[in-house]
Structure formats: structure tokens, C-alpha cells
Design an enzyme around this catalytic site. Structure first.
Site, PDB file in Angstrom:
ATOM      1  N   LYS A 188       0.884  -1.257  -0.014  1.00 18.92           N
ATOM      2  CA  LYS A 188      -0.110  -0.009   0.048  1.00 18.92           C
ATOM      3  C   LYS A 188       0.972   1.476   0.079  1.00 18.92           C
ATOM      4  O   LYS A 188       1.525   1.590   1.212  1.00 18.92           O
ATOM      5  CB  LYS A 188      -0.830   0.110   1.362  1.00 18.92           C
ATOM      6  CG  LYS A 188      -1.881   1.243   1.212  1.00 18.92           C
ATOM      7  CD  LYS A 188      -2.540   1.431   2.391  1.00 18.92           C
ATOM      8  CE  LYS A 188      -1.729   2.678   2.987  1.00 18.92           C
ATOM      9  NZ  LYS A 188      -1.333   3.878   2.594  1.00 18.92           N
ATOM     10  N   GLU A 263      11.155   0.994   8.835  1.00 16.45           N
ATOM     11  CA  GLU A 263      12.234   2.148   8.644  1.00 16.45           C
ATOM     12  C   GLU A 263      11.467   3.315   9.006  1.00 16.45           C
ATOM     13  O   GLU A 263      10.568   3.616   8.424  1.00 16.45           O
ATOM     14  CB  GLU A 263      12.429   2.069   7.117  1.00 16.45           C
ATOM     15  CG  GLU A 263      13.441   0.589   6.807  1.00 16.45           C
ATOM     16  CD  GLU A 263      14.686   0.444   7.265  1.00 16.45           C
ATOM     17  OE1 GLU A 263      15.162   1.659   7.915  1.00 16.45           O
ATOM     18  OE2 GLU A 263      15.242  -0.619   7.178  1.00 16.45           O
ATOM     19  N   CYS A 297      14.713  10.967   5.385  1.00 18.41           N
ATOM     20  CA  CYS A 297      14.745  10.513   6.445  1.00 18.41           C
ATOM     21  C   CYS A 297      16.055  10.711   7.007  1.00 18.41           C
ATOM     22  O   CYS A 297      16.334  10.643   8.135  1.00 18.41           O
ATOM     23  CB  CYS A 297      14.200   9.044   6.701  1.00 18.41           C
ATOM     24  SG  CYS A 297      14.903   8.143   5.453  1.00 18.41           S
ATOM     25  N   GLU A 394      11.591  15.555  14.185  1.00 17.06           N
ATOM     26  CA  GLU A 394      11.610  15.527  12.830  1.00 17.06           C
ATOM     27  C   GLU A 394      10.762  16.659  12.251  1.00 17.06           C
ATOM     28  O   GLU A 394       9.600  16.557  12.220  1.00 17.06           O
ATOM     29  CB  GLU A 394      11.525  14.040  12.288  1.00 17.06           C
ATOM     30  CG  GLU A 394      11.749  13.931  10.781  1.00 17.06           C
ATOM     31  CD  GLU A 394      11.524  12.485  10.282  1.00 17.06           C
ATOM     32  OE1 GLU A 394      10.448  11.900  10.545  1.00 17.06           O
ATOM     33  OE2 GLU A 394      12.329  11.747   9.643  1.00 17.06           O
TER      34      GLU A 394
HETATM   35  P1  NAD Z   1       3.474   8.311   7.574  1.00 18.94           P
HETATM   36  O1  NAD Z   1       3.885   7.492   8.709  1.00 18.94           O
HETATM   37  O2  NAD Z   1       2.447   9.441   7.877  1.00 18.94           O
HETATM   38  O3  NAD Z   1       2.767   7.436   6.390  1.00 18.94           O
HETATM   39  C1  NAD Z   1       3.482   6.275   5.912  1.00 18.94           C
HETATM   40  C2  NAD Z   1       2.540   5.226   5.182  1.00 18.94           C
HETATM   41  O4  NAD Z   1       1.810   4.665   6.332  1.00 18.94           O
HETATM   42  C3  NAD Z   1       1.553   5.931   4.345  1.00 18.94           C
HETATM   43  O5  NAD Z   1       1.250   4.931   3.342  1.00 18.94           O
HETATM   44  C4  NAD Z   1       0.215   6.131   5.279  1.00 18.94           C
HETATM   45  O6  NAD Z   1      -1.104   5.906   4.444  1.00 18.94           O
HETATM   46  C5  NAD Z   1       0.427   4.855   5.987  1.00 18.94           C
HETATM   47  N1  NAD Z   1      -0.337   4.463   7.246  1.00 18.94           N
HETATM   48  C6  NAD Z   1      -0.859   5.764   8.063  1.00 18.94           C
HETATM   49  N2  NAD Z   1      -1.452   5.185   9.103  1.00 18.94           N
HETATM   50  C7  NAD Z   1      -1.577   3.872   9.297  1.00 18.94           C
HETATM   51  C8  NAD Z   1      -2.003   2.983   9.970  1.00 18.94           C
HETATM   52  N3  NAD Z   1      -2.589   3.078  10.854  1.00 18.94           N
HETATM   53  N4  NAD Z   1      -1.779   1.565   9.411  1.00 18.94           N
HETATM   54  C9  NAD Z   1      -1.237   1.313   8.503  1.00 18.94           C
HETATM   55  N5  NAD Z   1      -0.874   2.316   7.907  1.00 18.94           N
HETATM   56  C10 NAD Z   1      -0.537   3.561   7.865  1.00 18.94           C
HETATM   57  O7  NAD Z   1       4.853   8.982   6.817  1.00 18.94           O
HETATM   58  P2  NAD Z   1       4.930   9.813   5.549  1.00 18.94           P
HETATM   59  O8  NAD Z   1       4.302  11.169   5.999  1.00 18.94           O
HETATM   60  O9  NAD Z   1       4.146   9.165   4.426  1.00 18.94           O
HETATM   61  O10 NAD Z   1       6.455   9.807   5.273  1.00 18.94           O
HETATM   62  C11 NAD Z   1       7.343  10.650   5.775  1.00 18.94           C
HETATM   63  C12 NAD Z   1       7.868   9.760   7.159  1.00 18.94           C
HETATM   64  O11 NAD Z   1       8.502   8.572   6.588  1.00 18.94           O
HETATM   65  C13 NAD Z   1       9.119  10.421   7.899  1.00 18.94           C
HETATM   66  O12 NAD Z   1       8.929  10.329   9.390  1.00 18.94           O
HETATM   67  C14 NAD Z   1      10.532   9.665   7.368  1.00 18.94           C
HETATM   68  O13 NAD Z   1      11.398  10.104   8.076  1.00 18.94           O
HETATM   69  C15 NAD Z   1       9.740   8.379   7.098  1.00 18.94           C
HETATM   70  N6  NAD Z   1      10.651   7.678   6.185  1.00 18.94           N
HETATM   71  C16 NAD Z   1      11.679   6.712   6.686  1.00 18.94           C
HETATM   72  C17 NAD Z   1      12.458   5.980   5.791  1.00 18.94           C
HETATM   73  C18 NAD Z   1      13.479   5.301   6.298  1.00 18.94           C
HETATM   74  O14 NAD Z   1      14.179   4.396   5.475  1.00 18.94           O
HETATM   75  N7  NAD Z   1      13.801   5.075   7.593  1.00 18.94           N
HETATM   76  C19 NAD Z   1      12.519   6.362   4.416  1.00 18.94           C
HETATM   77  C20 NAD Z   1      11.583   7.187   3.844  1.00 18.94           C
HETATM   78  C21 NAD Z   1      10.766   7.902   4.769  1.00 18.94           C
END
Ligand code: NAD
Length: 506
Positions: A188, A263, A297, A394
Site C-alpha cells: 500500500k 524503517e 529520513c 523531525e
Molecule cells: P506516515 O507514517 O504518515 O505514512 C507512511 C505510510 O503509512 C503511508 O502509506 C500511510 O498511508 C500509512 N499509514 C498511516 N497510518 C497507518 C496505519 N494506522 N496503519 C497502516 N498504515 C498507515 O509517513 P509519511 O508522512 O508518508 O512519510 C514521512 C515519514 O517517513 C518520515 O517520518 C520519514 O522519516 C519516514 N521515512 C523513513 C525512511 C527510512 O528508511 N527510515 C524512508 C523514507 C521515509
């Protein structure tokens, strides 16, 4: 499914319908809630799709489960051949992938063309090769009466959730090691950026990936996402996203005892010692802080600088930031595009606006250019307090905070003064300082005299609030494999020696 980019020129407000999901080898349009994908550079819609429903989640998990046994028992060479073809098909469709990625994220076309898409293809090529290197440890007799061997088997059906910042790369980092290991996948993507993940599934089918091996469901996190990670028929949950959501995902996965890999967020320290090449550190700090508009990130977010060179560093970074070109992502001269949404820009600017009250000094930025999209200028906040929110949390925008340190002990202490542990860099010409920094900084990656580069052969993943487990490299294959011990009797006798422990009279 026809390519989105081939049907619309996003520059001129082109808008298309895309399927809500890709299930069992085919596009699926369902009756879920209608959703618009917005180009954050213009604020206009680029695609309409009906989001997946709970029934689509069930159907995709069933398709993945049904496809599992055949894919898991295909030979590594067969899996490798399909993945190698996928790399070729992706390369042939690179323009489509770039157009979709730029339109849905607003990232500069230069970044998508030279980093996101070729990096993703390289990752696919890496896992096409890695698929053929799966092995267990040597067979041996650890007991006189038995031969033990190890089987590495596919973990099963993988539920994957990805974020919006690097949609294609994040999908590839999760999907490819899973496929190489013999797992089947339901992914997803973020509802903000579903296009390239749907295209990846279409290209995989074109490359010959069997139906059901890779499925995509689009939707929001709190319904489709949570239904997927809490589905009783998945075996493994892998997630890339924020720390807060990652913890919810882990809790949902725990209900059925699903194995998880997370991650999560980061707040990377960028430690500049007094002997560093200051010009390199200044340029590296800006590049590391503004890449992808800081929505990375591993972005450099906490510069921790030796007191003797602090003023020169702050002045130099301010100067370089002032020259950064913020604007149209399709212009090859643009350095950074918009943030992902107006709501995200409001969050970034509110944290920056509160920083002066917490001791921070705005050196440059902290404003938006007069453009229709959700743009934000590179921002430097000096003299931040260790306790301030801009320094600790962050922000996920093009914002660099800076503090000074007195001696090496203090610099390394400050680097580790965070709940996160994803990435860090140390800038010095002294080999002993570099060795000490790489040993003592607690993060999944430490760069010396650079910040950001990644390569398919090396692992990416953090500690603490940044999660656990690895993406990329052979280490990520481990996430998708189980270890099975097979112990075979080699005596052929029915009255086994160890039975004397059980039976008093033999
Ligand atoms: P987010 O956590 O808001 O969303 C990530 C995904 O989770 C989306 O697809 C979202 O729809 C889904 N999601 C949200 N609530 C959920 C739930 N209750 N159950 C299952 N899925 C759910 O993150 P974002 O805003 O899309 O991305 C930014 C974040 O991602 C930042 O914190 C960044 O640091 C992190 N990130 C980490 C890495 C890494 O490799 N460590 C890489 C890229 C991004």
C-alpha cells in the site's frame, strides 16, 4: 493499465483516471471513495482514483497467498530472470516513471532523473543477482547420530506500507528483496503518491512476474493500511514511514504475531570538527539538508559544529542557501521543489516560526516564495537550544539547525543526544577522529566527509526511534527469509541412544 504519463502532460494540467488497485496481475477499479492525487507544485489534480476497499485488501492477500507456493518453489535462476527483465522494462519506461514521480511529489526533474529512477533500477538489478546467492550454512554433524542442515525459506505473504517522499525507491527497497527471497507481496503506497507503485506492478507483469506475486492496494493508512497490516493471512509486515505510525503498525501486526520490519524517522547529526575542510562541510550541509526539500529520513538536520569554526560555518551555509533555486520541478535549473502538501508546509513553517521563542536565530529562509504550490525556502536556524522542538523533532522540510560544541567529547555527546539513530556524518581530516566518530555515533549509517549517498550493496536502516531491520543489500534479504533447521537421524536404529533418558528399562 495505460501509462499515466503517456496520456497526460502534467505540465499543462493533464488529469487521468487510474485503477484503485493492482490485484492478481490486473488493474482493478472498485467502488471505494474517490480520491485526487495533487501535484504539490501547482496545487492541481493530476489523477483521480477510487481508493481500495476492505474487500480489495482481502482479495489482494488471497491472491498473494495463492501465488506463494509456486513463486517460493521457483528456482533462484527463474526468479532472477524475471527481476532482471523488470530492470530492463523499467529502464525502457524511465521517462514515464520520472514524469509520474515529479508530478505526484513535486521533486525536481533532475533528482528524479538522476537519483530516484536510476537508483530504483539499480536496486532491481542488485536483487536480480542476489536472488541467486541465497544459501544456508554448511550441512554438518553436530551430534554423532544426526546430520543437521539449514534451509532458508521464503517468509510468505508480505504486507508492505510505504511513504510519499521517495515513492518508487521505497517500494523497490521493500518489494525487490521480498520477491528475490520467494515471498509474495501486497503493497500500500501513500495515498498522496500511488502512481509509480501502480506502474511498478504493471511493468512487473510486463516483465513476466506471475499473477498474484505483486499486488498493490491504494488507500489511506487508518483504513486500508491498518486492514492490511492487521490481516490474519499475512506473514510479515514491512513499513517505511513516521515513527508514530510505525508504532501503530507494530501494534496492529502484533495482534496476529506478524513479524515486522520498521524503517522510521530520523534527525541526522552533521558533526563538523575544527580541522574539517570547511568549504566541503558547508556545501555538504546544504546539499544534505535540502535534498528532496528536506523530506528525506537521512537529511542533515542537526549541524553540530566546533566552536572555532562555528561562525564561518553559519555564514557559509547561509550564503549557499540563499543561492538555492526554489521553483518549477520541471525546470532542470531548479534545486528544490515544493513540500508534499499545503498541510505539510503549514506544519514545517509553524515549527520554524516557534523556534525564535526557544532560542533559535533565523539566519535565512523561514518563508515561502510567491508561487501557487506548497514551496518553502531553505532555512537555517542557528544557536538552537538542545531542548528546542526544531532541534529535537523531525521537521521533514529544508531546515537545518546548528549548535556549537566545545571539545570532541561534547560534539559526540550532542550527536547521540536524540531518540533517533538512522544516519549521521562526521567531517574531519583526522583519521583518528573519523574512526572515533564512526565507532561512537549511534546510527545505522555514519558518513565521513559526506552525507546522503546510498548504494544498493550496503544496508540502510536505523536504531531506536528510527526502527529496526535493513533495506537494500544482502542484509535486507534476511528480513524476508526464515531459517529452518533440518535434523536427520543417520543411525537407522529404532532404539536410539538418547531414549535411555526416557525409558528406565531398555
Ligand atoms: P506516515 O507514517 O504518515 O505514512 C507512511 C505510510 O503509512 C503511508 O502509506 C500511510 O498511508 C500509512 N499509514 C498511516 N497510518 C497507518 C496505519 N494506522 N496503519 C497502516 N498504515 C498507515 O509517513 P509519511 O508522512 O508518508 O512519510 C514521512 C515519514 O517517513 C518520515 O517520518 C520519514 O522519516 C519516514 N521515512 C523513513 C525512511 C527510512 O528508511 N527510515 C524512508 C523514507 C521515509
Amino acid at each position: 493499465m495505460e501509462s499515466v504519463a503517456s496520456r497526460a502532460d502534467f505540465r499543462y494540467g493533464g488529469r487521468v483516471s487510474v485503477p484503485s488497485s493492482w490485484i492478481n496481475g490486473h488493474p482493478v477499479a472498485t467502488s471505494g471513495e474517490m480520491h485526487r492525487v495533487i501535484n504539490p507544485a501547482t496545487g492541481s489534480a493530476i489523477a483521480d482514483l477510487a481508493l481500495a476497499t476492505p474487500a480489495d485488501v482481502d482479495a489482494s492477500v488471497s491472491a498473494a497467498r495463492a501465488a506463494g507456493p509456486a513463486w517460493a518453489s521457483s528456482t533462484p535462476a527463474d526468479r532472477s530472470a524475471v527481476l532482471a527483465r523488470l530492470a530492463t522494462v523499467m529502464a525502457a519506461n524511465a521517462d514515464t516513471l520520472v514524469a509520474e514521480e515529479v508530478a505526484q511529489t513535486g521533486k525536481p526533474v533532475r533528482l528524479a532523473t538522476e537519483f530516484d529512477v536510476p537508483g530504483s533500477i539499480d536496486n532491481v538489478e542488485f536483487f536480480a543477482g542476489a536472488a541467486r546467492h541465497l544459501e544456508g550454512k554448511a550441512t554438518a554433524e553436530y551430534s554423532a547420530d544426526h546430520t543437521s542442515s539449514i534451509r532458508r525459506e521464503a517468509a510468505g505473504v508480505v504486507a508492505t506500507i510505504t511513504p510519499w517522499n521517495y515513492p518508487l525507491q521505497m517500494a523497490v527497497w521493500k518489494v525487490l528483496p521480498a520477491l528475490a527471497a520467494g515471498c509474495t507481496v501486497v503493497i500500500k503506497p501513500s495515498e498522496l503518491t500511488p502512481l509509480t507503485t501502480l506502474t511498478l506492478a504493471r511493468l512487473a507483469a510486463e516483465a513476466g512476474l506471475p499473477d498474484g506475486v505483486l499486488n498493490v492496494v491504494t488507500g489511506r493508512g487508518d483504513d486500508v493500511g491498518s486492514a492490511l497490516v492487521g490481516h490474519p493471512d499475512v506473514d510479515l509486515v514491512t513499513f517505511t514511514g513516521s515513527t508514530a505510525v510505525g508504532r501503530k503498525v507494530m501494534a496492529a501486526a502484533a495482534v496476529h504475531g506478524h513479524r515486522t520490519q520498521l524503517e522510521l524517522g530520523g534527525k541526522a547529526p552533521f558533526v563538523v570538527f575544527d580541522d574539517a575542510d570547511l568549504d566541503a562541510a558547508i556545501q555538504g550541509a546544504v546539499a544534505g539538508a535540502i535534498i528532496n526539500s528536506g523530506q528525506d529520513c537521512t537529511a542533515a538536520t542537526r549541524a553540530i559544529v566546533a566552536r572555532d569554526v562555528y561562525d564561518d560555518f553559519v555564514a557559509g551555509v547561509g550564503e549557499v542557501m540563499n543561492k538555492v533555486v526554489v521553483g518549477d520541478p520541471l525546470d532542470p535549473n531548479t534545486d528544490i521543489g515544493p513540500l508534499i502538501s499545503a498541510a505539510h508546509r503549514a506544519r514545517v513553517s509553524s515549527i520554524v516560526d516557534r523556534a525564535p521563542a526557544q532560542g533559535g536565530r533565523i539566519v535565512t529562509g523561514a518563508s515561502s516564495p510567491d508561487l501557487p504550490g506548497s514551496f518553502y525556502r531553505p532555512t537555517l536556524i542557528a544557536d538552537v537550544a538542545e531542548t528546542s522542538e526544531a532541534y529535537r523533532d523531525e521537521i521533514f522540510g529544508p531546515v537545518l539547525t546548528v549548535r556549537s560544541f566545545t571539545d570532541d567529547d561534547d560534539g559526540l555527546r550532542q550527536a547521540n543526544d536524540t531518540a533517533y539513530g538512522l544516519a549521521a556524518s562526521a567531517w574531519t581530516r583526522d583519521v583518528y577522529r573519523a574512526q572515533r566518530a564512526s565507532r561512537e555515533i549511534k546510527s545505522g549509517c555514519v558518513w565521513i566527509n559526506d552525507h546522503i549517498p546510498i548504494i544498493s550493496e550496503m544496508p540502510h536502516g536505523g536504531f531506536g526511534a528510527s526502527g529496526f531491520g535493513k533495506d537494500m543489500s544482502d542484509y535486507s534479504l534476511e528480513e524476508y527469509l526464515t531459517v529452518k533447521h533440518v535434523m536427520s537421524d543417520i543411525t537407522g536404529v529404532s532404539d536410539k541412544d538418547w531414549h535411555r533418558i526416557i525409558f528406565a528399562k531398555r
